[in-house]
Design an enzyme around this catalytic site. Sequence first.
Site, PDB file in Angstrom:
ATOM      1  N   GLY A   4       0.810  -1.206   0.000  1.00 56.05           N
ATOM      2  CA  GLY A   4       0.000   0.000   0.000  1.00 56.05           C
ATOM      3  C   GLY A   4       0.844   1.256   0.000  1.00 56.05           C
ATOM      4  O   GLY A   4       0.322   2.360  -0.119  1.00 56.05           O
ATOM      5  N   ASP A   5       2.161   1.088   0.162  1.00 59.67           N
ATOM      6  CA  ASP A   5       3.109   2.195   0.112  1.00 59.67           C
ATOM      7  C   ASP A   5       4.369   1.660  -0.560  1.00 59.67           C
ATOM      8  O   ASP A   5       4.274   0.848  -1.463  1.00 59.67           O
ATOM      9  CB  ASP A   5       3.378   2.728   1.517  1.00 59.67           C
ATOM     10  N   ASP A   6       5.548   2.082  -0.114  1.00 58.52           N
ATOM     11  CA  ASP A   6       6.777   1.560  -0.700  1.00 58.52           C
ATOM     12  C   ASP A   6       6.913   0.069  -0.402  1.00 58.52           C
ATOM     13  O   ASP A   6       6.613  -0.391   0.711  1.00 58.52           O
ATOM     14  CB  ASP A   6       7.984   2.294  -0.128  1.00 58.52           C
ATOM     15  N   SER A  37       3.373  -1.843  -6.313  1.00 61.29           N
ATOM     16  CA  SER A  37       3.181  -0.742  -5.370  1.00 61.29           C
ATOM     17  C   SER A  37       2.591   0.466  -6.086  1.00 61.29           C
ATOM     18  O   SER A  37       3.305   1.402  -6.432  1.00 61.29           O
ATOM     19  CB  SER A  37       4.527  -0.373  -4.726  1.00 61.29           C
TER      20      SER A  37
END
Length: 221
Positions: A4-6, A37
């Site tokens: 959901g991010d890096d 991502s």
Amino acid sequence: MVAGDDCVAVKSGWDDYGIKFGVPSEQMVIRRLTCNSPTGAVIALGSEMSGGIKNIRAEDITAINSQSGIRIKTSPGRGSYITDIFVDGMNLQTMNYVFWTTGSYDEHADSGYDSKALPVVDRINYRNVVAEDVKMAGNMGGIDGDPFTGFCLSNVTINGFGTPQENLAWNCTNISGVSSNVMPEPCDVLTEKGPTDCEYPPDPVPIDVVDLNTCSFSSTV
């Protein structure tokens, strides 16, 4: 993995707190990673890097539908350094940026940071990178009065860039480096001819030479 991010974020402390603690993130290997991502980077360095980040290796990386391939994030107030970063072998599909470097990631723990604490970004090596369906090959910006130096790009092929009207393949400010066999041709500050292959250290990192013990057990039941 789907993030959901890096997908991978390397950090080492935030502003004056990280500078005071002074423990770097170092001698890390990111190997055989496959990720997705959509809102982050495949590999991010920073932005909380005030203890220092050095000797990071990434190899055999595959990613699809990600915001960026490799992203360096820092800003005035961070101090410290990001150096000796070695990437060898990325296969990327569908992303906004392959290389994204940000010297103005202006988020701080509090208002007490020292704006004169400028980070050093140097010796950043990217080689053997193939990317398809990309909006921009590189969006790379340092800091006014604190340029990021020592970039080396070799054997890089990037395709995409949308319509001809949107065809800005590279944007570079306050950085410098060299390149070899990079398509499309990078911005002027990276076009000086570099080595055929950017450096990748041949020596192992500690995790590569760890002796693992073999355990066994038997049941009496």
